[in-house]
Design a protein around this motif. Structure first.
Motif, PDB file in Angstrom:
ATOM      1  N   GLY A  75       0.573  11.127  -3.748  1.00  0.00           N
ATOM      2  CA  GLY A  75       1.668  12.207  -4.250  1.00  0.00           C
ATOM      3  C   GLY A  75       2.714  11.999  -3.481  1.00  0.00           C
ATOM      4  O   GLY A  75       3.985  12.182  -3.667  1.00  0.00           O
ATOM      5  N   VAL A  76       2.470  11.664  -2.336  1.00  0.00           N
ATOM      6  CA  VAL A  76       3.471  11.707  -1.322  1.00  0.00           C
ATOM      7  C   VAL A  76       3.810  10.214  -0.933  1.00  0.00           C
ATOM      8  O   VAL A  76       3.989   9.850   0.284  1.00  0.00           O
ATOM      9  CB  VAL A  76       3.591  12.470  -0.168  1.00  0.00           C
ATOM     10  N   VAL A  77       3.792   9.256  -1.785  1.00  0.00           N
ATOM     11  CA  VAL A  77       3.876   7.915  -1.748  1.00  0.00           C
ATOM     12  C   VAL A  77       5.317   7.755  -1.126  1.00  0.00           C
ATOM     13  O   VAL A  77       6.442   8.278  -1.144  1.00  0.00           O
ATOM     14  CB  VAL A  77       3.912   7.087  -3.110  1.00  0.00           C
ATOM     15  N   GLY A  78       5.167   7.017   0.200  1.00  0.00           N
ATOM     16  CA  GLY A  78       6.460   6.542   0.830  1.00  0.00           C
ATOM     17  C   GLY A  78       6.601   7.663   1.968  1.00  0.00           C
ATOM     18  O   GLY A  78       7.575   7.318   2.802  1.00  0.00           O
ATOM     19  N   ALA A  79       6.270   8.820   2.150  1.00  0.00           N
ATOM     20  CA  ALA A  79       6.304   9.657   3.096  1.00  0.00           C
ATOM     21  C   ALA A  79       5.999   8.875   4.566  1.00  0.00           C
ATOM     22  O   ALA A  79       4.669   8.425   4.788  1.00  0.00           O
ATOM     23  CB  ALA A  79       5.431  10.806   3.186  1.00  0.00           C
ATOM     24  N   CYS A  80       6.821   8.897   5.446  1.00  0.00           N
ATOM     25  CA  CYS A  80       6.414   8.293   6.563  1.00  0.00           C
ATOM     26  C   CYS A  80       5.736   9.028   7.809  1.00  0.00           C
ATOM     27  O   CYS A  80       6.132  10.293   7.991  1.00  0.00           O
ATOM     28  CB  CYS A  80       7.894   7.961   7.224  1.00  0.00           C
ATOM     29  N   LYS A  87      -6.662  -2.240   3.245  1.00  0.00           N
ATOM     30  CA  LYS A  87      -7.382  -1.572   4.556  1.00  0.00           C
ATOM     31  C   LYS A  87      -6.354  -0.790   5.136  1.00  0.00           C
ATOM     32  O   LYS A  87      -6.923   0.593   5.778  1.00  0.00           O
ATOM     33  CB  LYS A  87      -7.729  -2.739   5.968  1.00  0.00           C
ATOM     34  N   CYS A  88      -5.027  -0.831   5.404  1.00  0.00           N
ATOM     35  CA  CYS A  88      -4.367  -0.164   6.093  1.00  0.00           C
ATOM     36  C   CYS A  88      -4.129   1.300   5.142  1.00  0.00           C
ATOM     37  O   CYS A  88      -3.428   2.152   5.923  1.00  0.00           O
ATOM     38  CB  CYS A  88      -2.978  -0.659   6.172  1.00  0.00           C
ATOM     39  N   GLU A  89      -4.648   1.492   4.000  1.00  0.00           N
ATOM     40  CA  GLU A  89      -4.320   2.806   3.269  1.00  0.00           C
ATOM     41  C   GLU A  89      -4.816   3.894   4.060  1.00  0.00           C
ATOM     42  O   GLU A  89      -4.098   5.009   4.441  1.00  0.00           O
ATOM     43  CB  GLU A  89      -5.176   2.808   2.183  1.00  0.00           C
ATOM     44  N   VAL A  93       0.825  -1.051  -0.008  1.00  0.00           N
ATOM     45  CA  VAL A  93       0.036  -0.033  -0.041  1.00  0.00           C
ATOM     46  C   VAL A  93       0.787   1.222  -0.259  1.00  0.00           C
ATOM     47  O   VAL A  93       0.630   2.298  -0.772  1.00  0.00           O
ATOM     48  CB  VAL A  93      -1.052   0.125   1.327  1.00  0.00           C
ATOM     49  N   ARG A  94       1.860   1.091   1.012  1.00  0.00           N
ATOM     50  CA  ARG A  94       2.727   2.307   0.928  1.00  0.00           C
ATOM     51  C   ARG A  94       3.449   2.694  -0.360  1.00  0.00           C
ATOM     52  O   ARG A  94       3.611   3.919  -0.752  1.00  0.00           O
ATOM     53  CB  ARG A  94       3.900   2.142   1.698  1.00  0.00           C
ATOM     54  N   CYS A  95       3.638   1.750  -1.111  1.00  0.00           N
ATOM     55  CA  CYS A  95       4.341   1.792  -2.454  1.00  0.00           C
ATOM     56  C   CYS A  95       3.386   2.111  -3.507  1.00  0.00           C
ATOM     57  O   CYS A  95       3.772   1.961  -4.617  1.00  0.00           O
ATOM     58  CB  CYS A  95       5.202   0.583  -2.858  1.00  0.00           C
ATOM     59  N   GLY A  96       2.307   2.288  -3.129  1.00  0.00           N
ATOM     60  CA  GLY A  96       1.224   2.654  -4.287  1.00  0.00           C
ATOM     61  C   GLY A  96       0.567   1.452  -4.978  1.00  0.00           C
ATOM     62  O   GLY A  96       0.004   1.607  -6.320  1.00  0.00           O
ATOM     63  N   VAL A  97       0.545   0.153  -4.721  1.00  0.00           N
ATOM     64  CA  VAL A  97       0.025  -0.978  -5.507  1.00  0.00           C
ATOM     65  C   VAL A  97      -1.574  -0.728  -5.275  1.00  0.00           C
ATOM     66  O   VAL A  97      -2.002  -0.786  -4.335  1.00  0.00           O
ATOM     67  CB  VAL A  97       0.514  -2.299  -4.979  1.00  0.00           C
TER      68      VAL A  97
END
Ligand SMILES: Cc1cc2nc3c(=O)[nH]c(=O)nc-3n(C[C@H](O)[C@H](O)[C@H](O)COP(=O)(O)O)c2cc1C
Ligand code: SF4
Ligand code: SF4
Ligand code: FES
Lengths: 229, 617
Positions: A208-213, A198-200, A110-114
């Motif tokens: 647009g800020v994929v990966g931002a922690c 779900k965790c999205e 999800v974090r990587c936008g899949v």
């Protein structure tokens, strides 16, 4: 005194200790480069390739894992270009299609936008990140686990397939294993594997800020390095 | 053996050897490399030796057992000097006639001469054989003059002269400049400029440095490194010594593939002989230079040829690659500066030092200098080891040297560079063969494999073959390579079995790009080449498989049917008897039929039918 070098990460000048990795430098400054096999304090092997970045040099760029890339004075790093986002998404898609039965892996996807998985699902119980092997070897110096075989047949095993006496049953291998975190909806049976997604909402990611922690809760489960600092 | 203590000792030793050799009137040369032995050269040697002793011809005729002479398809061969006469495909039974006629009376046995596969003419000498004529054999030419087990042979043809020249009169820095301006690039696949690598290692801090020879050669079908090391080990060792002198190394390793026992044996023997005579060890020939070599056996995996995996394997660890953002020339074996070069790269060094960088740079193209050895195999008439100047066109190699298609089918493509390389179509055969052009055209030089394919080859199937190879050979450490290759293979298998879709084709392309860009080591980074190049040049074949569920070459078993053409079948019944699955029915003298349900598409009937009556489609 620790010698420092200055490098640019995503346009920001960042100071880092000489000899540290680009990933460490970025994390320290709150730039989250998604990562899986990296565990602070353990040697990095560059196995998962989730932490890839672009290393800009003389007008061209090379793509390489940031956990195995040592900082150098004047380095210019881009962690989230369109190209990187796409490649990272593709790697995460490969991972989640191979081993969907883990909240950690689902989270990374999800974090990587899949958004969809274009391969038939499998249900492997190991992604070969090598966290267990390295923890056991480097922290406990026990070497009770290791990789055997190569290619498709590579897997984690006890020596000769039997748990050795010197394994102290410390459980670190399980603690650090991303596969030991069950998906929110419970374990996925064969044939029921899916991209959970779900965790999205929990990662509170603006597009647009994929990966931002965002120091999400998810990282706790498998000891994401942000939660160990 | 007395040790040589000075450069002049080596020269006088050489003169004595040459003196002795001048008395030899005629020589019979029998190549006896691994490939030659596979075609029974040992039996021929035994027979000839026996016959020579029997007829008393062993006194004044010198017999020379050498490494492979390159034209592997025509082995066992015998060469005669003076005269440069070549006999091909000799049988042990020919020994008597050879000794009586050729050795004793200088008579030529027509029957044993080479028959040109194209013109049908007989050829006596190398110069008359098109396979050799169009080559430029700078490295391979020595093979015929040296018995790999004899350091004396090597010295008598001028061996170790480049070394003494370097030690005596060229500073390490100048050696590196010389290699740099020669334009020599690594023959192991990547084509990295050798001089630059050496310079980096020389400047890297540290007293302990290493030079390593990569003889792991894991590409299926490639064997030029085996041939060189087996046939002329001292040439490689001399190259390594010059490299060691240049970068300041005192120790070297030759890492030989486990499946090459003869190469290991010859390399070990060569090292021992060089040590005994004082060419390896402390203060070589009385100079300040000390150097020694160990021969190590490979870890038995393709990936062990990759530089960091090879070094891990030498250190006794698992042969897995590691991240290489810092060159191994700075941090290599045991984290010390290490120069790793391919066998052929090392073999090129002595002649560059002897003849000068200008001589070397005069051959080849702008970016690729010198000659390169290729292993030419597949659907061409003449197969074997081919050494050509860089820049020779594929057309020249395949049609002049290779003699064109082997069978009735036209040539369609060539695969270069082994598993890391790609396939180029006939329409690109006009390109000059060099590092950059091959890369730009979508393939690679690789280590020099060259597999010629004809119309009977399915390009999707070729991609599948290489993916399968790489799936087995990937070390499995990093995700894009381990899982990515597996998924590419899954998609390509779907395509060859009739389940492929257009979406999968797009996915395949995207995945290929991901694996190429993000894998850890060269294996993964180049793994998609077979897919990408076949998609680029033979996309129509992919489309035929996907849209029409048809394999144009008639290879993919799930997509083909065998049919008997009624008009051509005369009902002889041979196919019926030969079909192991009982799928063919029919009465004598009447046209037969194949039951598609029972037919397992083994193709035996096609080879058995004498009337070309069985169609595949
Ligand atoms: C998977 C893989 C396999 C390789 N196998 C070989 C090999 O068998 N022989 C070789 O000389 N180089 C091989 N290489 C290339 C080496 O990594 C290295 O680049 C080379 O030995 C350097 O020597 P050169 O500069 O003389 O070419 C391989 C590379 C990869 C990625
Ligand atoms: S068992 Fe878990 S920690 Fe160990 S390699 Fe596999 S996924 Fe990683
Ligand atoms: S690219 Fe393949 S061979 Fe290279 S490290 Fe990764 S898994 Fe191993
Ligand atoms: S975290 Fe860097 S490759 Fe896995």
């Amino acid at each position: 005194m620790i010698q420092q070098v200055t490098l640019m990460i995503d346009g920001a000048p960042v100071k880092a200790a000489k000899g540290s990795s680009v990933l460490d430098a970025a994390l320290e400054h709150g730039i989250c480069i998604p990562h899986l096999c990296h565990v602070p304090g353990l040697k990095d092997t560059g196995a998962c390739r989730i932490c890839i970045v672009e290393n800009m040099k003389n007008g061209s760029s090379t793509i390489t894992a940031s956990c195995t890339l040592t900082v150098q004075e004047g380095m210019v790093i881009r962690t989230s270009t369109e190209k990187i986002q796409k490649l990272r998404r593709n790697i995460a898609e490969l991972l989640v299609a191979q081993a969907p039965n883990s909240r950690a892996i689902q989270d990374i996807a999800v974090r990587c936008g899949v958004k969809e998985v274009r391969y038939p699902f499998r249900n492997d119980n190991c992604v070969q990140c090598g966290r267990c092997v390295r923890y056991c070897a480097e922290i406990w110096r026990a070497n009770a686990l290791g990789f055997v075989g190569r290619g498709k047949n590579r897997r984690v095993e006890f020596p000769f397939g039997i748990r050795p006496e010197f394994c102290k049953n410390c459980g670190s291998c399980i603690l650090y294993c991303p596969m030991s975190v069950t998906p929110c909806g419970g374990p996925m049976k064969r044939g029921e594997e899916r991209l959970c997604g779900k965790c999205e909402s929990q990662t509170l990611m603006a597009p647009g800020v994929v990966g931002a922690c965002v120091r999400c809760d998810l990282g706790k489960g498998f000891s994401c390095s942000r939660h160990m600092q | 053996m007395r040790k040589l203590n000075h450069f002049s000792d080596l020269e006088s030793f050489r003169q004595r050897l040459q003196e002795k050799r001048r008395n030899i009137l005629s020589t019979i040369i029998i190549p006896n490399g691994t490939c030659c032995q596979a075609s029974n050269s040992s039996a021929v040697i035994q027979a000839v030796l026996k016959e020579m002793a029997k007829q008393g011809a062993d006194k004044n005729i010198h017999m020379h057992l050498t490494g492979c002479h390159g034209f592997c398809e025509q082995e066992p061969m015998i060469l005669f000097e003076p005269g440069n006469i070549i006999y091909c495909r000799v049988n042990p039974e020919d020994a008597k006639e050879i000794v009586t006629k050729t050795l004793k009376n200088g008579e030529i046995i027509e029957r044993l001469l080479y028959t040109d596969s194209v013109s049908g003419k007989k050829a006596r000498t190398e110069a008359e054989i098109p396979f050799y004529r169009a080559q430029d054999r700078q490295l391979l030419q020595y093979n015929k003059w040296v018995d790999p087990r004899s350091i004396e042979d090597y010295i008598s043809i001028g061996g170790y002269r480049a070394l003494t020249k370097a030690l005596d009169s060229i500073s390490p820095k100048t050696v590196i400049e010389e290699i740099k301006s020669s334009g020599l690039r690594g023959r192991g696949g990547g084509g990295f400029p050798t001089g630059r690598k050496w310079a980096e290692a020389r400047l890297a801090p540290g007293d302990e440095k290493y030079v390593i020879c990569n003889a792991d050669e894991g590409d299926p079908g490639a064997y030029m490194d085996r041939c060189l090391l087996e046939a002329n080990p001292h040439l490689v060792i001399e190259g390594m010594m010059i490299g060691a002198w240049a970068v300041g190394a005192e120790h070297g390793y030759i890492y030989v593939r486990n499946e090459y026992p003869l190469a290991v044996q010859h390399a070990r023997l060569a090292v021992k002989q060089a040590r005994d005579i004082g060419l390896l060890g402390r203060n070589i020939l009385g100079s300040s230079f000390s150097f020694d070599v160990d021969v190590a056996r490979g870890g038995g995996a393709f990936v062990c040829g990759e530089s960091t995996a090879l070094m891990a394997s030498l250190e006794g660890k698992v042969g897995e690659p590691r991240a290489k953002d810092i060159h191994t020339a700075r941090e290599g074996l045991w984290n010390k500066p290490s120069v790793l070069n391919n066998v052929e790269t090392w073999a090129n060094v002595p002649s560059i030092i002897l003849n000068g960088s200008g001589w070397f740079a005069s051959k080849g193209t702008k970016g690729s200098k010198g000659t390169k050895i290729f292993a030419l195999t597949g659907q061409v008439k003449n197969t074997g080891l081919v050494e050509i100047a860089m820049g020779t066109t594929l057309n020249d190699i395949i049609f002049n040297i290779g003699g064109g298609p082997k069978g009735r089918k036209a040539i369609k493509a060539v695969q270069t560079g082994g598993p890391s390389g790609g396939c180029l179509p006939v329409s690109r055969f006009g390109i000059p063969v060099d590092f950059d052009t091959l890369y730009e055209t979508g393939s690679m030089m690789g280590s020099g494999g060259m597999v010629v394919m004809d119309e009977g080859t399915c390009m999707v199937d070729v991609a599948k073959y290489f993916l399968k190879f790489l799936q087995d050979e990937s070390c499995g450490k990093c995700v894009p390579c381990r899982i990515g290759i597996d998924r590419m293979l899954e998609i390509v298998t779907d395509i060859t079995e009739g389940r492929g879709t257009r979406q999968q084709l797009k996915l395949l392309e995207e995945l290929a790009e991901t694996v190429e860009e993000t894998s850890l080591c060269g294996l993964g980074k180049t793994a998609p080449n077979s897919v990408l190049s076949t998609m680029r040049y033979f996309f129509d074949e992919y489309i035929a498989h996907v849209d029409e569920k048809r394999c144009p070459a008639g290879v993919c078993k799930k997509l083909i049917n065998y049919n008997i053409i009624e008009e051509k079948c005369n009902g002889c019944g041979v196919c019926l008897k030969s079909c192991p699955h009982g799928a063919i029915k029919g009465k004598k003298k009447e046209a037969h039929v194949i039951d598609p349900q029972l037919c397992l598409r083994c193709g035996i009937c096609v080879t058995e039918c004498k009337f070309d009556a069985i169609a595949v489609g």
